[in-house]
Design a protein around this motif. Sequence first.
Motif, short mmCIF file in Angstrom:
data_model
loop_
_atom_site.label_atom_id
_atom_site.label_comp_id
_atom_site.label_asym_id
_atom_site.label_seq_id
_atom_site.Cartn_x
_atom_site.Cartn_y
_atom_site.Cartn_z
N THR A 17 16.54 21.94 11.25
CA THR A 17 15.79 22.88 10.42
C THR A 17 15.50 22.29 9.04
N ARG A 18 16.49 21.67 8.44
CA ARG A 18 16.28 21.05 7.13
C ARG A 18 15.28 19.90 7.21
N PHE A 19 15.35 19.11 8.29
CA PHE A 19 14.39 18.02 8.48
C PHE A 19 12.98 18.58 8.55
N LEU A 20 12.80 19.62 9.35
CA LEU A 20 11.47 20.23 9.50
C LEU A 20 10.97 20.76 8.16
N PHE A 21 11.86 21.42 7.41
CA PHE A 21 11.45 22.02 6.14
C PHE A 21 11.18 20.96 5.07
N VAL A 22 12.13 20.04 4.90
CA VAL A 22 12.05 19.08 3.80
C VAL A 22 11.09 17.93 4.08
N THR A 23 11.09 17.43 5.31
CA THR A 23 10.34 16.21 5.62
C THR A 23 8.93 16.47 6.16
N ILE A 24 8.72 17.65 6.76
CA ILE A 24 7.41 17.92 7.34
C ILE A 24 6.69 19.05 6.61
N ALA A 25 7.31 20.21 6.51
CA ALA A 25 6.64 21.38 5.94
C ALA A 25 6.33 21.21 4.45
N SER A 26 7.29 20.76 3.68
CA SER A 26 7.07 20.66 2.23
C SER A 26 6.01 19.62 1.86
N PRO A 27 6.03 18.40 2.43
CA PRO A 27 4.92 17.48 2.12
C PRO A 27 3.56 18.01 2.60
N ALA A 28 3.54 18.68 3.76
CA ALA A 28 2.27 19.25 4.24
C ALA A 28 1.77 20.31 3.27
N ALA A 29 2.68 21.13 2.75
CA ALA A 29 2.28 22.15 1.76
C ALA A 29 1.73 21.48 0.50
N PHE A 30 2.39 20.43 0.06
CA PHE A 30 1.95 19.70 -1.13
C PHE A 30 0.55 19.13 -0.93
N VAL A 31 0.32 18.51 0.21
CA VAL A 31 -1.00 17.92 0.49
C VAL A 31 -2.04 19.03 0.63
N ALA A 32 -1.71 20.13 1.31
CA ALA A 32 -2.67 21.23 1.49
C ALA A 32 -3.08 21.82 0.15
N ILE A 33 -2.11 22.07 -0.71
CA ILE A 33 -2.42 22.65 -2.02
C ILE A 33 -3.14 21.64 -2.90
N GLY A 34 -2.72 20.38 -2.86
CA GLY A 34 -3.38 19.35 -3.67
C GLY A 34 -4.83 19.11 -3.26
N THR A 35 -5.07 18.97 -1.96
CA THR A 35 -6.45 18.76 -1.52
C THR A 35 -7.29 20.01 -1.72
N GLY A 36 -6.68 21.17 -1.56
CA GLY A 36 -7.41 22.42 -1.82
C GLY A 36 -7.82 22.52 -3.29
N THR A 37 -6.93 22.14 -4.17
CA THR A 37 -7.25 22.15 -5.60
C THR A 37 -8.36 21.16 -5.91
N ALA A 38 -8.31 19.98 -5.31
CA ALA A 38 -9.38 19.00 -5.51
C ALA A 38 -10.71 19.54 -5.00
N LEU A 39 -10.68 20.22 -3.85
CA LEU A 39 -11.92 20.78 -3.30
C LEU A 39 -12.53 21.85 -4.21
N ILE A 40 -11.70 22.57 -4.94
CA ILE A 40 -12.23 23.58 -5.87
C ILE A 40 -13.18 22.92 -6.86
N PHE A 41 -12.74 21.79 -7.40
CA PHE A 41 -13.54 21.13 -8.43
C PHE A 41 -14.69 20.31 -7.85
N VAL A 42 -14.49 19.72 -6.68
CA VAL A 42 -15.55 18.93 -6.07
C VAL A 42 -16.69 19.84 -5.59
N ARG A 43 -16.32 20.97 -4.97
CA ARG A 43 -17.33 21.89 -4.42
C ARG A 43 -17.77 22.96 -5.42
N GLU A 44 -17.09 23.04 -6.56
CA GLU A 44 -17.39 24.04 -7.59
C GLU A 44 -17.42 25.45 -7.01
#
Length: 168
Positions: free
Chosen positions: A47-74
């Motif tokens: 459970t910790r592996f899934l949360f720390v190693t997979i879910a958290s980095p995926a959340a970071f990338v999803a939010i980071g790329t989403g934030t970048a898309l806000i500014f790129v797509r206006e």
Amino acid sequence: MTVVWLKTAHIASLVVWCGCLLVIPGLFAQRTGITHDPTRFDLQRLTRFLFVTIASPAAFVAIGTGTALIFVREVYTVWFALKLLVVGGLAAMHVRHGFVVLRVFEPSGTYRMWRKIAAIGLTLGLIAAILWLVLEKPAVDLAILPDWLHQPGGLRMMVEDLIRYWIS
């Protein structure tokens, strides 16, 4: 071409993140009834592996790329603000899962079935709301908002009034 890569990374990371948010409550529910320490530790490790190693980095990338898309797509529309609010709900579920990981695997820890059903149901509801907002892009009439939200500094004045009310 940058937009294509950003959207691809955003959607792929969202799929992984949301999938983890749906699977983790099932792992929590498996904790109930396990008294054998090696089995409990193996489930905790998974459970910790899934949360720390997979879910958290995926959340970071999803939010980071989403934030970048806000500014790129206006994209500065009302439906998009609502989408960000719902994504905040997904982030809150992620944080909640992090706290549960810390407590559920203690020797006296439990996780009731209704909590699993509620967590999965809420996550599915948030995912459905995001999909609906993104695909429908509904026109939202701002006239339904209170007058104080239509004037500059309105939120500040409302909060100041609430604070004065609570203090007095």
